[in-house]
Design an enzyme around this catalytic site. Sequence first.
Site: not given
Length: 176
Positions: A46, A51, A95-96, A137-138, A141
Site C-alpha cells: 500500500g 508518503q 511502513c515504507l 493503515h493507509e 496516513h
Amino acid sequence: MALRSILIHPDPRLKKRADPVRAIDDDLRRLADDMLETMYDAPGIGLAAPQVGSNARLLVMDCIKDKDAAPRPMVLLNPAIEWTSDEDSTYEEGCLSIPDQFADVTRPAEVDVSWMGLDGQQHRERFSGLWATCVQHEIDHLNGRLFIDYLTPLKRQLITRKMVKLKREQARETTA
Ligand code: K1U
Ligand code: ZN
C-alpha cells in the site's frame, strides 16, 4: 510512469490531514500511476499520497502476495470507513515511511470502505484479512496517523530516534 521518493518519519507532511480530491485530472492520474509503480518497486502492499509529499486523499494498494496470482492494483480517492466489525485482528505492521521497523497493531478485522475511483464512480466494498489491515493503515496516513501512534510513547520514541539517525546518515551520504 515514474518512481517518487518516499518521505521518512519524522516529517511534518506525514502528520497533516490530507485534503479531499475535488477533480480527476491528468496530474491526479499521473500521481496514482507513479504511486503504484513506487509501491510495487519498494516493495509494499500500500501507499498513501502524503508518503510521496502530496496532500491529496488518495491511496493505492495491492495485497495479492501470491506471485502466480493476478495483481489487483487499487486506487481509492476520498476513502471513508463506513462500518467496522466488532471482531479485532492483530497484524505485525510495517511502513515504507518507517523502514525496517515492525510492531503488532490491533484493528477491526473487517471494514466496509466507500471511495471514488479514477473513473469518477462511487464504490463500496468489504475488506477482510490483510486487505482490511492495509486499507486502515493507509486511511490513517490520510489522517496524519502512523502505525507507531498505536504504540506506547516509549516504543514510539525509540523508533523515532532510529529514524532521525537514519535520515542523518542518508543526508550525510548524499552530500559526501
Ligand atoms: O503504507 C505503507 O507504508 C505501506 C505498508 C503497508 C502495510 C504493511 C503492513 C501492514 C499494513 C500496511 C507496506 O507495504 S510495508 C511493506 C510490506 O508490508 C510488504 C512488502 C513486501 C511484501 C509484503 C509486504
Ligand atoms: Zn505506512
